[in-house]
Write an enzyme that holds these catalytic residues in place. Sequence first.
Site, PDB file in Angstrom:
ATOM      1  N   SER A  12      24.731  36.390  37.986  1.00  0.00           N
ATOM      2  CA  SER A  12      24.165  35.360  38.869  1.00  0.00           C
ATOM      3  C   SER A  12      24.604  35.532  40.313  1.00  0.00           C
ATOM      4  O   SER A  12      23.894  35.135  41.235  1.00  0.00           O
ATOM      5  CB  SER A  12      24.560  33.965  38.364  1.00  0.00           C
ATOM      6  OG  SER A  12      25.965  33.846  38.297  1.00  0.00           O
ATOM      7  N   ASN A  82      30.514  42.468  33.012  1.00  0.00           N
ATOM      8  CA  ASN A  82      31.012  42.161  34.352  1.00  0.00           C
ATOM      9  C   ASN A  82      31.590  40.743  34.489  1.00  0.00           C
ATOM     10  O   ASN A  82      32.429  40.498  35.339  1.00  0.00           O
ATOM     11  CB  ASN A  82      29.853  42.345  35.349  1.00  0.00           C
ATOM     12  CG  ASN A  82      30.108  41.685  36.681  1.00  0.00           C
ATOM     13  OD1 ASN A  82      30.774  42.243  37.551  1.00  0.00           O
ATOM     14  ND2 ASN A  82      29.593  40.469  36.870  1.00  0.00           N
ATOM     15  N   TYR A 147      45.331  37.570  34.524  1.00  0.00           N
ATOM     16  CA  TYR A 147      44.229  38.407  35.008  1.00  0.00           C
ATOM     17  C   TYR A 147      44.582  39.893  34.859  1.00  0.00           C
ATOM     18  O   TYR A 147      43.763  40.695  34.371  1.00  0.00           O
ATOM     19  CB  TYR A 147      43.915  38.064  36.469  1.00  0.00           C
ATOM     20  CG  TYR A 147      42.749  38.843  37.049  1.00  0.00           C
ATOM     21  CD1 TYR A 147      41.436  38.461  36.792  1.00  0.00           C
ATOM     22  CD2 TYR A 147      42.969  39.970  37.842  1.00  0.00           C
ATOM     23  CE1 TYR A 147      40.362  39.174  37.312  1.00  0.00           C
ATOM     24  CE2 TYR A 147      41.904  40.694  38.361  1.00  0.00           C
ATOM     25  CZ  TYR A 147      40.609  40.290  38.097  1.00  0.00           C
ATOM     26  OH  TYR A 147      39.553  41.011  38.614  1.00  0.00           O
ATOM     27  N   LYS A 151      42.655  42.721  32.436  1.00  0.00           N
ATOM     28  CA  LYS A 151      41.994  43.927  32.939  1.00  0.00           C
ATOM     29  C   LYS A 151      42.626  45.201  32.338  1.00  0.00           C
ATOM     30  O   LYS A 151      41.938  46.208  32.151  1.00  0.00           O
ATOM     31  CB  LYS A 151      42.031  43.951  34.469  1.00  0.00           C
ATOM     32  CG  LYS A 151      41.139  42.865  35.085  1.00  0.00           C
ATOM     33  CD  LYS A 151      39.693  42.989  34.613  1.00  0.00           C
ATOM     34  CE  LYS A 151      38.745  42.030  35.304  1.00  0.00           C
ATOM     35  NZ  LYS A 151      37.336  42.201  34.897  1.00  0.00           N
TER      36      LYS A 151
END
Length: 243
Positions: A12, A82, A147, A151
């Site tokens: 988006s 993503n 985070y 990852k």
Amino acid sequence: MPEGAIAVTGSSRGIGAAIAVELAARGFTVACLSRAGGLPANAPAGGRYICVRCDVTDEASMRDAFARIGKEAGTLRGLVNNADVHRETDSANLATADFEDLMRTNATSVMMVSREAYPHLTAAGGGRIVNIGSFFDRIGVARNLAYCASKAAVGAITRCLAAEWARDGITVMNVAPGYIETDLNRDTLRDEKFRRWLKGRSPAGRPGTPEEVARLVASLFGEDIAFLTGETIYIDGGQAMAL
Ligand code: NDP
């Protein structure tokens, strides 16, 4: 025109939107997955988009999304994982529920969406998955424990799926960006103090753009190099490797 659709989660806005727009500009049909299920921000007219509502933390919503893509595009030829959330917290005060919540959106979802895409990709005779990681996967960043861990997990998931699914003609790559200027972080990244710090810290001396990441991702689909799999490609202006 290339056959089948490439699904992009979190398309988006930001980097996901840029990837969707770049893939469409190169002639691919793009299935745009986000919670609102709209077109990518700033999508020029003319691209072939299938807009699908999908929450990457919800398995039922994923299955519905791939069924709809199959119906509208015939086949699935690729996937870009993503979608993410980014939150900062002192590790001493990091609640287990908050850690698990971020891991579910950023890492568990990569496993789940890839697994749901697998039968569709194999039915199409193979395909490519590109995960979007981060250069934070190999550095220690204060207040970013969840985070960074998420990852690093994305890099590991990439390698394991690549090892397991090569026999099915599916390649899996991890594109790991450095600081990329998007609508959400523009004010921070344009702050004079941050700019000065980045100029001294990063060989490129500037943040990257969503379009630079999008061109790298689209080139992986465009070139379709079957011998390239399981790797993490850093696109961070050399920041994480430089002293
Ligand atoms: P944004 O926050 O701008 O966009 C995140 C996207 O993820 C939105 O489209 C949002 O869509 C979607 N999303 C979030 N949660 C969900 C969910 N549960 N289900 C479906 N979609 C969801 O992020 P960026 O563009 O900045 O980042 C994109 C990727 O690049 C991420 O993986 C990020 O970790 C990585 N990255 C970004 C960097 C940067 O500096 N920007 C640096 C390094 C890596 P919606 O809310 O509409 O559902």
